[in-house]
Write a protein that holds these residues in place. Structure first.
Motif, PDB file in Angstrom:
ATOM      1  N   ASP A   1      -1.510   5.441  -4.453  1.00 37.91           N
ATOM      2  CA  ASP A   1      -2.031   6.807  -4.548  1.00 37.91           C
ATOM      3  C   ASP A   1      -1.328   7.488  -5.718  1.00 37.91           C
ATOM      4  O   ASP A   1      -0.184   7.164  -6.031  1.00 37.91           O
ATOM      5  CB  ASP A   1      -1.746   7.550  -3.241  1.00 37.91           C
ATOM      6  CG  ASP A   1      -2.398   8.917  -3.165  1.00 37.91           C
ATOM      7  OD1 ASP A   1      -3.264   9.232  -4.012  1.00 37.91           O
ATOM      8  OD2 ASP A   1      -2.040   9.676  -2.247  1.00 37.91           O
TER       9      ASP A   1
ATOM     10  N   ARG B   1      -3.866   5.104   4.881  1.00 39.75           N
ATOM     11  CA  ARG B   1      -2.901   4.015   4.666  1.00 39.75           C
ATOM     12  C   ARG B   1      -2.992   2.980   5.785  1.00 39.75           C
ATOM     13  O   ARG B   1      -3.097   1.782   5.536  1.00 39.75           O
ATOM     14  CB  ARG B   1      -1.484   4.589   4.581  1.00 39.75           C
ATOM     15  CG  ARG B   1      -0.408   3.530   4.353  1.00 39.75           C
ATOM     16  CD  ARG B   1       1.007   4.113   4.365  1.00 39.75           C
ATOM     17  NE  ARG B   1       1.333   4.708   5.647  1.00 39.75           N
ATOM     18  CZ  ARG B   1       1.615   5.995   5.834  1.00 39.75           C
ATOM     19  NH1 ARG B   1       1.606   6.839   4.834  1.00 39.75           N
ATOM     20  NH2 ARG B   1       1.904   6.445   7.048  1.00 39.75           N
ATOM     21  N   ASP B   2      -2.983   3.454   7.038  1.00 43.02           N
ATOM     22  CA  ASP B   2      -3.032   2.530   8.173  1.00 43.02           C
ATOM     23  C   ASP B   2      -4.350   1.760   8.221  1.00 43.02           C
ATOM     24  O   ASP B   2      -4.368   0.565   8.544  1.00 43.02           O
ATOM     25  CB  ASP B   2      -2.810   3.283   9.488  1.00 43.02           C
ATOM     26  CG  ASP B   2      -1.398   3.855   9.592  1.00 43.02           C
ATOM     27  OD1 ASP B   2      -0.512   3.448   8.807  1.00 43.02           O
ATOM     28  OD2 ASP B   2      -1.187   4.730  10.468  1.00 43.02           O
TER      29      ASP B   2
ATOM     30  N   SER C   1       3.669  -1.272   3.723  1.00 44.08           N
ATOM     31  CA  SER C   1       3.213   0.054   3.308  1.00 44.08           C
ATOM     32  C   SER C   1       4.394   0.963   3.043  1.00 44.08           C
ATOM     33  O   SER C   1       5.513   0.724   3.509  1.00 44.08           O
ATOM     34  CB  SER C   1       2.294   0.665   4.360  1.00 44.08           C
ATOM     35  OG  SER C   1       3.017   0.940   5.541  1.00 44.08           O
TER      36      SER C   1
ATOM     37  N   VAL D   1       0.859  -1.180   0.000  1.00 45.98           N
ATOM     38  CA  VAL D   1       0.000   0.000   0.000  1.00 45.98           C
ATOM     39  C   VAL D   1       0.899   1.234   0.000  1.00 45.98           C
ATOM     40  O   VAL D   1       1.662   1.443   0.940  1.00 45.98           O
ATOM     41  CB  VAL D   1      -0.937   0.023   1.235  1.00 45.98           C
ATOM     42  CG1 VAL D   1      -1.787   1.282   1.243  1.00 45.98           C
ATOM     43  CG2 VAL D   1      -1.802  -1.230   1.266  1.00 45.98           C
ATOM     44  N   VAL D   2       0.806   2.032  -1.068  1.00 45.87           N
ATOM     45  CA  VAL D   2       1.600   3.251  -1.195  1.00 45.87           C
ATOM     46  C   VAL D   2       0.646   4.434  -1.126  1.00 45.87           C
ATOM     47  O   VAL D   2      -0.102   4.694  -2.064  1.00 45.87           O
ATOM     48  CB  VAL D   2       2.408   3.269  -2.511  1.00 45.87           C
ATOM     49  CG1 VAL D   2       3.251   4.538  -2.596  1.00 45.87           C
ATOM     50  CG2 VAL D   2       3.276   2.019  -2.634  1.00 45.87           C
ATOM     51  N   GLU D   3       0.672   5.126   0.000  1.00 39.51           N
ATOM     52  CA  GLU D   3      -0.299   6.196   0.281  1.00 39.51           C
ATOM     53  C   GLU D   3       0.334   7.152   1.285  1.00 39.51           C
ATOM     54  O   GLU D   3       0.866   6.710   2.298  1.00 39.51           O
ATOM     55  CB  GLU D   3      -1.581   5.582   0.854  1.00 39.51           C
ATOM     56  CG  GLU D   3      -2.558   6.533   1.466  1.00 39.51           C
ATOM     57  CD  GLU D   3      -3.174   7.500   0.474  1.00 39.51           C
ATOM     58  OE1 GLU D   3      -3.070   8.706   0.707  1.00 39.51           O
ATOM     59  OE2 GLU D   3      -3.765   7.041  -0.525  1.00 39.51           O
ATOM     60  N   ASP D   4       0.281   8.463   1.011  1.00 37.66           N
ATOM     61  CA  ASP D   4       0.897   9.425   1.918  1.00 37.66           C
ATOM     62  C   ASP D   4      -0.018   9.852   3.060  1.00 37.66           C
ATOM     63  O   ASP D   4       0.463  10.345   4.079  1.00 37.66           O
ATOM     64  CB  ASP D   4       1.414  10.650   1.165  1.00 37.66           C
ATOM     65  CG  ASP D   4       0.327  11.402   0.426  1.00 37.66           C
ATOM     66  OD1 ASP D   4      -0.660  10.778  -0.004  1.00 37.66           O
ATOM     67  OD2 ASP D   4       0.475  12.627   0.248  1.00 37.66           O
ATOM     68  N   GLU D   5      -1.328   9.661   2.944  1.00 37.42           N
ATOM     69  CA  GLU D   5      -2.244   9.972   4.041  1.00 37.42           C
ATOM     70  C   GLU D   5      -2.176   8.841   5.066  1.00 37.42           C
ATOM     71  O   GLU D   5      -2.669   7.731   4.821  1.00 37.42           O
ATOM     72  CB  GLU D   5      -3.674  10.118   3.541  1.00 37.42           C
ATOM     73  CG  GLU D   5      -3.914  11.344   2.695  1.00 37.42           C
ATOM     74  CD  GLU D   5      -5.366  11.444   2.256  1.00 37.42           C
ATOM     75  OE1 GLU D   5      -6.274  11.108   3.047  1.00 37.42           O
ATOM     76  OE2 GLU D   5      -5.576  11.845   1.102  1.00 37.42           O
ATOM     77  N   ALA D   6      -1.567   9.129   6.207  1.00 42.34           N
ATOM     78  CA  ALA D   6      -1.290   8.097   7.205  1.00 42.34           C
ATOM     79  C   ALA D   6      -2.544   7.372   7.686  1.00 42.34           C
ATOM     80  O   ALA D   6      -2.543   6.139   7.804  1.00 42.34           O
ATOM     81  CB  ALA D   6      -0.546   8.697   8.393  1.00 42.34           C
TER      82      ALA D   6
ATOM     83  N   ALA E   1       5.009   5.489   2.233  1.00 38.67           N
ATOM     84  CA  ALA E   1       4.369   6.799   2.198  1.00 38.67           C
ATOM     85  C   ALA E   1       4.928   7.692   1.091  1.00 38.67           C
ATOM     86  O   ALA E   1       4.372   8.743   0.815  1.00 38.67           O
ATOM     87  CB  ALA E   1       4.522   7.494   3.542  1.00 38.67           C
TER      88      ALA E   1
ATOM     89  N   CYS F   1      -4.248  -0.889   5.461  1.00 39.96           N
ATOM     90  CA  CYS F   1      -3.332  -1.969   5.861  1.00 39.96           C
ATOM     91  C   CYS F   1      -3.952  -2.863   6.928  1.00 39.96           C
ATOM     92  O   CYS F   1      -3.833  -4.095   6.864  1.00 39.96           O
ATOM     93  CB  CYS F   1      -2.009  -1.384   6.362  1.00 39.96           C
ATOM     94  SG  CYS F   1      -0.986  -0.656   5.074  1.00 39.96           S
TER      95      CYS F   1
END
Length: 167
Positions: A61, A23-24, A39, A15-20, A41, A27
């Motif tokens: 993302d 993303r969490d 993951s 999972v590649v996502e900058d919104e923590a 970020a 996951c």
């Protein structure tokens, strides 16, 4: 390149996502569904994760702090593997998506529920039935068209297909 698998042989997801928070949450939901989840970020973190092992599914993302989905996909193309890609984005640009179409199976807009992301990952991991797969290959269907065909063969109507694909 080794493929990452969970201890029980489950599918691996990156999972590649900058919104923590998003993303969490993704996951956690995927881990609870039995997937081996990692993951990242940033593009740099994603490239390092891909260098370590190629996942079965990449949830990606479009806009990241140090680059974009295109940067991650460029690195993924250089690696051996058959990773399915689900792009989840809060920005829509039809021309940009046309450029990504060959590299991704699904592009869906945010906001999207965590449960829908989980269901889409599961669907990406299901192989097309052999006859449907041969038909899609013979007709030179794109990955997106193949996904639509798969959902239709599962009995979903037009509205249900568009809802599942985030159209």
């Amino acid at each position: 390149m080794d493929k990452l698998e969970g201890e029980t042989g489950t599918a691996a997801v990156l999972v590649v996502e900058d919104e923590a928070l998003f993303r969490d949450s993704v996951c956690t939901a995927l881990s609870r569904s039995g997937y081996a989840v990692r993951s990242a970020a940033t593009v740099q973190d994603a490239v390092q994760a891909l260098a370590a092992s190629v996942p079965d599914v990449l949830v990606l993302d479009v806009s990241l702090p140090d680059g974009s989905a295109e940067d991650v996909l460029e690195d993924l193309r250089r690696r051996q593997g058959s990773t399915k890609v689900l792009v989840v984005t809060g920005t829509y640009d039809g021309d940009r998506w046309a450029n990504l179409e060959d590299d991704v199976e699904l592009i869906v807009p945010k906001p999207i529920s965590i449960n829908t992301v989980r269901k889409m990952v599961g669907r990406l991991l299901q192989p097309l039935p052999r006859t449907t797969e041969r038909f899609a290959r013979r007709c030179s269907f794109s990955p997106r068209e193949s996904q639509m065909l798969q959902l239709a063969t599962e009995g979903l109507n037009d509205k249900e297909v568009t809802a599942e694909l985030g159209c």
